[in-house]
Design an enzyme around this catalytic site. Structure first.
Site, PDB file in Angstrom:
ATOM      1  N   LYS A 191      33.221  39.539  34.536  1.00 47.12           N
ATOM      2  CA  LYS A 191      34.131  38.628  33.845  1.00 47.12           C
ATOM      3  C   LYS A 191      34.062  37.276  34.547  1.00 47.12           C
ATOM      4  O   LYS A 191      34.655  37.083  35.604  1.00 47.12           O
ATOM      5  CB  LYS A 191      35.555  39.200  33.863  1.00 47.12           C
ATOM      6  N   SER A 244      42.139  33.162  43.578  1.00 46.31           N
ATOM      7  CA  SER A 244      43.353  32.782  44.297  1.00 46.31           C
ATOM      8  C   SER A 244      44.074  33.996  44.856  1.00 46.31           C
ATOM      9  O   SER A 244      43.973  35.110  44.332  1.00 46.31           O
ATOM     10  CB  SER A 244      44.299  32.011  43.371  1.00 46.31           C
ATOM     11  N   THR A 245      44.829  33.772  45.919  1.00 46.60           N
ATOM     12  CA  THR A 245      45.595  34.846  46.548  1.00 46.60           C
ATOM     13  C   THR A 245      46.644  35.398  45.590  1.00 46.60           C
ATOM     14  O   THR A 245      46.871  36.615  45.537  1.00 46.60           O
ATOM     15  CB  THR A 245      46.245  34.337  47.844  1.00 46.60           C
ATOM     16  N   GLY A 248      44.979  37.686  43.224  1.00 45.09           N
ATOM     17  CA  GLY A 248      44.548  38.864  43.965  1.00 45.09           C
ATOM     18  C   GLY A 248      45.671  39.873  44.167  1.00 45.09           C
ATOM     19  O   GLY A 248      45.476  41.086  44.069  1.00 45.09           O
ATOM     20  N   GLU A 266      38.333  38.611  47.715  1.00 42.97           N
ATOM     21  CA  GLU A 266      37.976  37.440  48.539  1.00 42.97           C
ATOM     22  C   GLU A 266      38.808  36.294  48.003  1.00 42.97           C
ATOM     23  O   GLU A 266      38.591  35.831  46.882  1.00 42.97           O
ATOM     24  CB  GLU A 266      36.468  37.163  48.442  1.00 42.97           C
ATOM     25  N   CYS A 301      36.398  27.909  48.976  1.00 44.51           N
ATOM     26  CA  CYS A 301      37.413  28.688  49.683  1.00 44.51           C
ATOM     27  C   CYS A 301      37.300  28.508  51.192  1.00 44.51           C
ATOM     28  O   CYS A 301      38.282  28.642  51.917  1.00 44.51           O
ATOM     29  CB  CYS A 301      37.328  30.162  49.301  1.00 44.51           C
ATOM     30  N   GLU A 399      46.530  25.672  49.900  1.00 38.79           N
ATOM     31  CA  GLU A 399      45.157  25.465  49.467  1.00 38.79           C
ATOM     32  C   GLU A 399      45.142  24.540  48.249  1.00 38.79           C
ATOM     33  O   GLU A 399      45.771  24.834  47.230  1.00 38.79           O
ATOM     34  CB  GLU A 399      44.490  26.792  49.122  1.00 38.79           C
TER      35      GLU A 399
END
Length: 497
Positions: A191, A244-245, A248, A266, A301, A399
């Protein structure tokens, strides 16, 4: 490789055929109901293609195809040398289509053509080659056991692997997932980000042409829905994600709500780049510090977005840094001389500009801070540097994913380590020093998955595992450790008597 001209790339772009459909079970097909979304170029804001907006029926079809292919053994059942030969053909095809894939990447993501032709596309081919070469050289174990037993420890492919990948390095980050996953014998549903889906869609046909069987490699473009559907899907065995965190964390929740699929993440970073007063080469360090944040428009990143400089050398170093930053001038990404391209889309542009405005209120602007080339219709921001009075400033903690650097002053090694580790992230870090003891001791104390000493973002080969501590994720891309992620361990005990 001869350096092609701006006119060459413009002419090629004018005649480029772009495929926007999903690729499922060995063929291109429209999304159910003909749903599409507009794929716009950040270079000038113009429409590149209408791309299939995959939904539940499309994801189900892709996963079903992947499962059938896996269960049939048409790929998973091949001997390692057979998979290796096919993957090497695919890698060679990626190289043969270098110009086409690099141009798609540049038009779609705004990356300079000099980078997509030298880093992104060849890097993806190399990744496929590396894992192809590995699979007929790694084996299992004969475990110590009582003499009446033979104990075997083997690795088997995990099954259906979903790969959800980002827009900053679309083809390269995707290869870090599908390369080892396919090498291990899995079927894959890829994806790509809705911001940059075009190279993934093209790669699928090249994979089929190289001999990867239908159903083994599928691509479902779309916005957030197909990613969520894959994370919740009961028949997906593993999901590998880069992004992105926050997303995630959602993926981990979805895995828990469904079938406890393996999840590898990641995620984000706010990487510290520490320059000690005994830095061995301040010119090289300044150039590296500029590249660490302004390469790829800061959309990395691992971006060295926090520059920690010792007070004794701060003024001299900042002069060198600003001079180096000025060489990153936003320009037409199709021009081979351009060092800095376009921000990926308007949403990201506005996000970065919002952070810059926040920075103006809490820090000292040393360079840049403006949107440029607005007349082109594209999305460009000049290199931006803030001097931060305290590490608690928003631009120094969150970030940004854009060309925005925070400079923080420190007085002692201990203070530098404390500031560097004072982050929810732990992806990468660097330290510049002539003292071997300081280099080793600081490297040990930095809570980061990769630490560079007297360099930044070097070591691009596949031998080094890539990933982070803390909220930068879990698991590793690249290296044999990545190959392990896409397998299950099996213990087999045979009684002899």
């Amino acid at each position: 490789m001869d350096k092609k001209s701006l006119a060459f790339w413009q002419d090629k772009a004018a005649t480029l055929s772009i495929e926007g459909r999903a690729f499922i079970d060995g063929e291109y097909r429209d999304a159910e109901g003909g749903r599409t979304f507009d794929c716009l170029s950040p270079i000038d804001g113009k429409l590149l293609a209408k791309v299939a907006d995959s939904g539940a029926a499309d994801v189900d079809a892709a996963v079903s195809a992947a499962r059938r292919a896996f269960d049939s053994g048409v790929w998973s059942g091949l001997n390692p040398r057979q998979r290796k030969a096919i993957l090497l053909r695919w890698a060679a095809s990626i190289r043969e289509h270098m110009d086409e894939l690099a141009l798609l990447e540049t038009l779609d993501a705004g990356k300079p053509i000099a980078d997509t032709t030298s880093v992104d596309v060849p890097g993806a081919a190399y990744c496929v080659e590396w894992f192809a070469e590995a699979i007929d050289k790694v084996g299992g174990e004969v475990a110590p056991a009582d003499h009446h037993l033979v104990g075997l420890v083997t690795r088997e492919p995990i099954g259906v692997v979903a790969a959800v990948v980002p827009w900053n390095f679309p083809i390269l980050m995707a290869s870090w997932k599908f390369g080892p996953a396919l090498a291990a014998g899995n079927s894959v549903v890829l994806k790509p980000s809705e911001k940059s889906p075009l190279t993934a869609i093209r790669l699928a046909q090249l994979a089929l042409d190289a001999g990867i069987p239908a159903g083994v490699f599928n691509v479902v473009p779309g916005a957030g829905e197909p990613g969520k559907l894959l994370a919740l899907h009961q028949d997906v065995d593993c999901l590998a994600f880069t992004g992105s965190t926050n997303v995630g964390k959602l993926i981990m929740q979805y895995a828990g709500q469904s079938n406890l699929k393996r999840v590898w993440l990641e995620l984000g970073g706010k990487s510290p780049n520490i320059v000690m007063p005994d830095c061995p080469d301040m010119d090289r360090a300044a150039n590296a510090a500029a590249g660490a944040i302004f390469y790829n428009m800061g959309e990395m990143c691992t971006a060295g977005s926090r520059l920690l400089v010792h007070r004794d050398i701060k003024d001299v170093f900042l002069d060198k840094l600003i001079a180096a930053a000025r060489s990153y001038t936003p320009g037409n990404p199709l021009d081979p001389n351009t060092s800095m391209g376009a921000i990926v889309d308007k949403v990201q542009l506005e996000r970065v500009l919002g952070y810059i405005e926040a920075g103006r209120a809490e820090a000292k602007l040393l360079l840049g801070g403006a949107r440029v080339k607005e007349e082109t219709g594209g999305f460009y921001i000049e290199p931006t540097i803030f001097e931060i009075p305290a590490s608690g400033a928003k631009v120094a903690r969150e970030e940004i994913f854009g060309p925005v650097l925070s400079v923080i002053t420190f007085d002692t090694v201990e203070e530098a380590i404390r500031i560097a580790n004072d982050s929810e992230y732990g992806l990468a870090a660097a330290v510049w020093t002539s003292n071997l003891t300081i280099a080793h001791e600081v490297s040990r104390k930095l809570r980061a998955g990769t630490v560079w000493v007297n360099c930044y973002d070097e070591g691009g080969d596949m031998n080094f595992p890539f990933g982070g501590y803390k909220q930068s994720g879990n698991g590793r891309d690249k290296s044999l450790h990545a190959l392990e992620k896409y397998t299950e361990l099996k213990s087999t005990l045979v009684r002899l008597r």
